[in-house]
Design an enzyme around this catalytic site. Structure first.
Site, PDB file in Angstrom:
ATOM      1  N   LYS A  29       0.838  -1.200   0.000  1.00 18.78           N
ATOM      2  CA  LYS A  29       0.000   0.000   0.000  1.00 18.78           C
ATOM      3  C   LYS A  29       0.881   1.261   0.000  1.00 18.78           C
ATOM      4  O   LYS A  29       2.088   1.179   0.257  1.00 18.78           O
ATOM      5  CB  LYS A  29      -0.925  -0.041   1.219  1.00 18.78           C
ATOM      6  CG  LYS A  29      -1.868  -1.260   1.235  1.00 18.78           C
ATOM      7  CD  LYS A  29      -2.752  -1.228   2.473  1.00 18.78           C
ATOM      8  CE  LYS A  29      -3.595  -2.491   2.569  1.00 18.78           C
ATOM      9  NZ  LYS A  29      -4.492  -2.448   3.761  1.00 18.78           N
ATOM     10  N   TYR A  69     -11.665  -2.747  -3.328  1.00 21.62           N
ATOM     11  CA  TYR A  69     -12.233  -2.929  -1.986  1.00 21.62           C
ATOM     12  C   TYR A  69     -13.751  -2.955  -1.982  1.00 21.62           C
ATOM     13  O   TYR A  69     -14.371  -2.698  -0.952  1.00 21.62           O
ATOM     14  CB  TYR A  69     -11.721  -1.813  -1.060  1.00 21.62           C
ATOM     15  CG  TYR A  69     -10.331  -2.075  -0.530  1.00 21.62           C
ATOM     16  CD1 TYR A  69     -10.051  -3.216   0.227  1.00 21.62           C
ATOM     17  CD2 TYR A  69      -9.289  -1.168  -0.761  1.00 21.62           C
ATOM     18  CE1 TYR A  69      -8.772  -3.454   0.723  1.00 21.62           C
ATOM     19  CE2 TYR A  69      -8.006  -1.411  -0.260  1.00 21.62           C
ATOM     20  CZ  TYR A  69      -7.763  -2.557   0.487  1.00 21.62           C
ATOM     21  OH  TYR A  69      -6.499  -2.795   0.987  1.00 21.62           O
ATOM     22  N   PHE A  77     -15.286   2.927   7.296  1.00 22.39           N
ATOM     23  CA  PHE A  77     -13.933   3.377   6.919  1.00 22.39           C
ATOM     24  C   PHE A  77     -13.691   3.310   5.410  1.00 22.39           C
ATOM     25  O   PHE A  77     -12.595   3.620   4.941  1.00 22.39           O
ATOM     26  CB  PHE A  77     -12.865   2.566   7.660  1.00 22.39           C
ATOM     27  CG  PHE A  77     -12.966   1.067   7.465  1.00 22.39           C
ATOM     28  CD1 PHE A  77     -12.428   0.448   6.345  1.00 22.39           C
ATOM     29  CD2 PHE A  77     -13.611   0.269   8.412  1.00 22.39           C
ATOM     30  CE1 PHE A  77     -12.516  -0.928   6.169  1.00 22.39           C
ATOM     31  CE2 PHE A  77     -13.707  -1.109   8.244  1.00 22.39           C
ATOM     32  CZ  PHE A  77     -13.160  -1.702   7.107  1.00 22.39           C
ATOM     33  N   ARG A 105      -1.203 -14.981   3.854  1.00 17.26           N
ATOM     34  CA  ARG A 105      -1.913 -14.276   4.935  1.00 17.26           C
ATOM     35  C   ARG A 105      -1.194 -14.470   6.271  1.00 17.26           C
ATOM     36  O   ARG A 105      -1.194 -13.572   7.111  1.00 17.26           O
ATOM     37  CB  ARG A 105      -3.357 -14.789   5.041  1.00 17.26           C
ATOM     38  CG  ARG A 105      -4.232 -14.453   3.854  1.00 17.26           C
ATOM     39  CD  ARG A 105      -4.704 -13.033   3.838  1.00 17.26           C
ATOM     40  NE  ARG A 105      -5.583 -12.708   4.940  1.00 17.26           N
ATOM     41  CZ  ARG A 105      -6.275 -11.575   5.030  1.00 17.26           C
ATOM     42  NH1 ARG A 105      -6.175 -10.647   4.075  1.00 17.26           N
ATOM     43  NH2 ARG A 105      -7.045 -11.335   6.060  1.00 17.26           N
ATOM     44  N   THR A 111      -5.192  -8.175  10.418  1.00 17.63           N
ATOM     45  CA  THR A 111      -5.534  -6.842   9.890  1.00 17.63           C
ATOM     46  C   THR A 111      -5.089  -5.730  10.840  1.00 17.63           C
ATOM     47  O   THR A 111      -4.517  -4.726  10.414  1.00 17.63           O
ATOM     48  CB  THR A 111      -7.063  -6.758   9.677  1.00 17.63           C
ATOM     49  OG1 THR A 111      -7.455  -7.850   8.847  1.00 17.63           O
ATOM     50  CG2 THR A 111      -7.456  -5.448   9.027  1.00 17.63           C
ATOM     51  N   ARG A 122       2.987  -7.322   9.409  1.00 20.11           N
ATOM     52  CA  ARG A 122       2.256  -6.234  10.083  1.00 20.11           C
ATOM     53  C   ARG A 122       2.720  -6.032  11.527  1.00 20.11           C
ATOM     54  O   ARG A 122       2.785  -4.902  12.004  1.00 20.11           O
ATOM     55  CB  ARG A 122       0.751  -6.477   9.999  1.00 20.11           C
ATOM     56  CG  ARG A 122       0.203  -6.164   8.593  1.00 20.11           C
ATOM     57  CD  ARG A 122      -1.252  -6.542   8.478  1.00 20.11           C
ATOM     58  NE  ARG A 122      -1.844  -6.134   7.202  1.00 20.11           N
ATOM     59  CZ  ARG A 122      -2.976  -6.637   6.724  1.00 20.11           C
ATOM     60  NH1 ARG A 122      -3.636  -7.553   7.409  1.00 20.11           N
ATOM     61  NH2 ARG A 122      -3.455  -6.207   5.575  1.00 20.11           N
ATOM     62  N   ASN A 132      -1.692  -0.327   7.432  1.00 19.50           N
ATOM     63  CA  ASN A 132      -1.083  -1.642   7.688  1.00 19.50           C
ATOM     64  C   ASN A 132      -0.280  -2.187   6.501  1.00 19.50           C
ATOM     65  O   ASN A 132      -0.048  -3.383   6.382  1.00 19.50           O
ATOM     66  CB  ASN A 132      -2.125  -2.639   8.212  1.00 19.50           C
ATOM     67  CG  ASN A 132      -3.243  -2.883   7.230  1.00 19.50           C
ATOM     68  OD1 ASN A 132      -3.198  -2.398   6.100  1.00 19.50           O
ATOM     69  ND2 ASN A 132      -4.243  -3.637   7.626  1.00 19.50           N
ATOM     70  N   HIS A 135      -1.536  -5.594   1.413  1.00 22.54           N
ATOM     71  CA  HIS A 135      -2.777  -6.322   1.149  1.00 22.54           C
ATOM     72  C   HIS A 135      -2.427  -7.711   0.632  1.00 22.54           C
ATOM     73  O   HIS A 135      -1.480  -7.866  -0.141  1.00 22.54           O
ATOM     74  CB  HIS A 135      -3.611  -5.602   0.077  1.00 22.54           C
ATOM     75  CG  HIS A 135      -4.722  -6.470  -0.443  1.00 22.54           C
ATOM     76  ND1 HIS A 135      -5.936  -6.571   0.195  1.00 22.54           N
ATOM     77  CD2 HIS A 135      -4.782  -7.321  -1.506  1.00 22.54           C
ATOM     78  CE1 HIS A 135      -6.701  -7.447  -0.468  1.00 22.54           C
ATOM     79  NE2 HIS A 135      -6.019  -7.911  -1.499  1.00 22.54           N
ATOM     80  N   GLU A 146      -9.012 -10.602  -7.819  1.00 23.67           N
ATOM     81  CA  GLU A 146      -8.059  -9.495  -7.708  1.00 23.67           C
ATOM     82  C   GLU A 146      -6.955  -9.575  -8.771  1.00 23.67           C
ATOM     83  O   GLU A 146      -6.578  -8.552  -9.346  1.00 23.67           O
ATOM     84  CB  GLU A 146      -7.454  -9.473  -6.301  1.00 23.67           C
ATOM     85  CG  GLU A 146      -8.481  -9.077  -5.244  1.00 23.67           C
ATOM     86  CD  GLU A 146      -8.060  -9.347  -3.807  1.00 23.67           C
ATOM     87  OE1 GLU A 146      -8.880  -9.094  -2.908  1.00 23.67           O
ATOM     88  OE2 GLU A 146      -6.919  -9.813  -3.573  1.00 23.67           O
TER      89      GLU A 146
HETATM   90  P1  ADP Z   1      -7.269  -7.387   5.378  1.00 19.62           P
HETATM   91  O1  ADP Z   1      -6.499  -6.305   4.670  1.00 19.62           O
HETATM   92  O2  ADP Z   1      -6.480  -7.960   6.533  1.00 19.62           O
HETATM   93  O3  ADP Z   1      -7.795  -8.454   4.453  1.00 19.62           O
HETATM   94  P2  ADP Z   1      -9.992  -6.305   5.549  1.00 19.62           P
HETATM   95  O4  ADP Z   1     -10.288  -6.909   4.215  1.00 19.62           O
HETATM   96  O5  ADP Z   1     -10.955  -6.561   6.662  1.00 19.62           O
HETATM   97  O6  ADP Z   1      -8.543  -6.715   6.084  1.00 19.62           O
HETATM   98  O7  ADP Z   1      -9.884  -4.734   5.396  1.00 19.62           O
HETATM   99  C1  ADP Z   1      -9.187  -4.169   4.312  1.00 19.62           C
HETATM  100  C2  ADP Z   1      -8.370  -3.000   4.794  1.00 19.62           C
HETATM  101  O8  ADP Z   1      -9.246  -1.990   5.280  1.00 19.62           O
HETATM  102  C3  ADP Z   1      -7.441  -3.314   5.955  1.00 19.62           C
HETATM  103  O9  ADP Z   1      -6.218  -3.885   5.554  1.00 19.62           O
HETATM  104  C4  ADP Z   1      -7.253  -1.934   6.560  1.00 19.62           C
HETATM  105  O10 ADP Z   1      -6.288  -1.186   5.818  1.00 19.62           O
HETATM  106  C5  ADP Z   1      -8.620  -1.301   6.347  1.00 19.62           C
HETATM  107  N1  ADP Z   1      -9.431  -1.442   7.552  1.00 19.62           N
HETATM  108  C6  ADP Z   1     -10.025  -2.570   7.999  1.00 19.62           C
HETATM  109  N2  ADP Z   1     -10.671  -2.347   9.158  1.00 19.62           N
HETATM  110  C7  ADP Z   1     -10.489  -1.032   9.446  1.00 19.62           C
HETATM  111  C8  ADP Z   1     -10.902  -0.172  10.497  1.00 19.62           C
HETATM  112  N3  ADP Z   1     -11.650  -0.629  11.500  1.00 19.62           N
HETATM  113  N4  ADP Z   1     -10.513   1.116  10.449  1.00 19.62           N
HETATM  114  C9  ADP Z   1      -9.758   1.583   9.437  1.00 19.62           C
HETATM  115  N5  ADP Z   1      -9.335   0.828   8.412  1.00 19.62           N
HETATM  116  C10 ADP Z   1      -9.689  -0.454   8.408  1.00 19.62           C
END
Ligand code: ADP
Length: 169
Positions: A29, A69, A77, A105, A111, A122, A132, A135, A146
């Site tokens: 990212k 997304y 968010f 993963r 996350t 992370r 974080n 992705h 994707e």
């Molecule tokens: P991951 O990236 O671990 O697959 P998710 O698909 O749940 O997680 O979410 C995508 C991305 O959205 C996360 O990596 C993070 O950057 C952001 N995100 C998720 N939850 C939150 C939150 N509660 N507040 C802010 N950003 C969030």
């Protein structure tokens, strides 16, 4: 036999789940790129043994970020996420290898970095859920979706591992 660096493998763009040709979409990212963590992150996937078959750097449009997304478009968010993801350079990659979706993963970690295990990307390199740095596809289904969203067939290098340590066929 002669050293063969590249052979025509018949692997579909999105890979073949459950085999050595499984593929995952991994993206660094804008915060990871800004923090000069590209080499560090790629190194973790390479040292594990995964094969880099696709890579490019680009600033995604907000539309592309929203599509990437789209499953999260009801989340509070979402707008901030799309804005951030399209705010800078993303390194988009496809890694290939046995169990790469699930194991990728594991390498990445939870996350929320504060909930992730030590040794994960992370945990070791970031603090905030909203920053974080990486992705990774969370299922074979999302990997297929994707990879097709980010890469064309001719942007993937179907190269073959010459060292059998990496792939037991
Ligand atoms: P991951 O990236 O671990 O697959 P998710 O698909 O749940 O997680 O979410 C995508 C991305 O959205 C996360 O990596 C993070 O950057 C952001 N995100 C998720 N939850 C939150 C939150 N509660 N507040 C802010 N950003 C969030």
């Amino acid at each position: 036999t002669a050293f063969v660096a590249c052979e025509n493998k018949s692997v579909p763009l999105v890979g073949i789940p459950g085999t050595n040709q499984e593929r995952s979409f991994i993206a660094i990212k804008p915060d990871g790129t800004q923090r000069r963590l590209v080499g560090e992150i790629i190194a973790r996937f390479e040292k594990k043994g995964f094969k880099l078959v696709g890579i490019k750097i680009l600033v995604p449009t907000p539309e592309h970020a929203a599509k990437h997304y789209e499953d999260l478009n009801k989340k509070p968010f979402f707008n901030g996420l799309v804005k951030f993801f399209s705010s800078g350079a993303v390194v988009a990659m496809v890694f290939e290898g046995k169990d790469v979706v699930r194991t990728g993963r594991v390498l990445i970690g939870a996350t929320d970095p504060s909930q992730s295990a030590p040794g994960t990307i992370r945990f070791d390199l970031c603090i905030e859920t909203g920053r974080n740095i990486i992705h990774g596809s969370d299922s074979n289904e999302s990997a297929a979706h994707e990879i097709a969203l980010w890469f064309k067939e001719d942007e993937i290098a179907n190269w073959v591992s010459t060292n059998p340590v990496y792939e037991k066929m």
